[in-house]
Write an enzyme that holds these catalytic residues in place. Sequence first.
Site, PDB file in Angstrom:
ATOM      1  N   CYS A  79       0.838  -1.195   0.000  1.00  9.48           N
ATOM      2  CA  CYS A  79       0.000   0.000   0.000  1.00  9.48           C
ATOM      3  C   CYS A  79       0.880   1.255   0.000  1.00  9.48           C
ATOM      4  CB  CYS A  79      -0.983  -0.037   1.172  1.00  9.48           C
ATOM      5  SG  CYS A  79      -2.359   1.133   0.984  1.00  9.48           S
ATOM      6  N   HIS A 181      -3.771  -4.619  -0.290  1.00  9.27           N
ATOM      7  CA  HIS A 181      -3.305  -5.296   0.928  1.00  9.27           C
ATOM      8  C   HIS A 181      -3.372  -6.808   0.723  1.00  9.27           C
ATOM      9  CE1 HIS A 181      -3.060  -1.862   3.727  1.00  9.27           C
ATOM     10  NE2 HIS A 181      -3.998  -1.337   2.959  1.00  9.27           N
ATOM     11  N   GLU A 183      -2.452  -9.121   2.652  1.00  8.85           N
ATOM     12  CA  GLU A 183      -2.830  -9.792   3.902  1.00  8.85           C
ATOM     13  C   GLU A 183      -4.329  -9.744   4.155  1.00  8.85           C
ATOM     14  OE1 GLU A 183      -2.357  -5.491   5.151  1.00  8.85           O
ATOM     15  OE2 GLU A 183      -1.524  -6.841   3.627  1.00  8.85           O
TER      16      GLU A 183
END
Length: 206
Positions: A79, A181, A183
Amino acid sequence: MIAIVDYGMGNLYSVSKALERLGSDYFLSSRTDELKQADGFILPGVGSFKDAMQLLSEMGLDDFLIQETKNGKPLLGICLGMQLLFEESEENGLTKGLGLLSGKIKKIPSEQLKVPHMGWNKLTFHAEHDLLKGLKEDFVYFVHSYYAVTDQEEIVLASAEYGVKVPAVVGKHHILGTQFHPEKSGKLGMAILQNFLSIVDGKEQK
């Protein structure tokens, strides 16, 4: 061993939990003497480009990361962390970045679209790289108001459309970044992180 660079502006919890789910050895640190022991780095980031660069500079982490990547250690920016890899950003006034990738960070045009770009969007792959090895185009999770603009199209490994072509995965050899992102992006995001771990381990590298 992976090091998550802790400079005060990263979503450390979600990245840490993702690495734990993958069974990766990792540690968090803001100290260059500790970070130097790592085989590769993840640079997360949430917030202002200018504030992030100021913190990196105050901690000596900007020069450290530049030198460590010159020494061949892989780096993955996430990001804002991806945006910091570029030469400069126009956010809150022109600010120099790490300059590891060629290009500038600009605001997403907001005449017809809601900014920030927030939510799931589909990737389109443009180039082969070990970071995307074995993966298929799918949806990933974005939260951002600025995007990278570069003349070096070869470093744009994947993109998403949001009024403009948003470089979503960028890379030059072992210097890599995702605007989204990983994750928080389900199976595809976790697979990208797993591929980065393999790059750091030296199993797969271009």
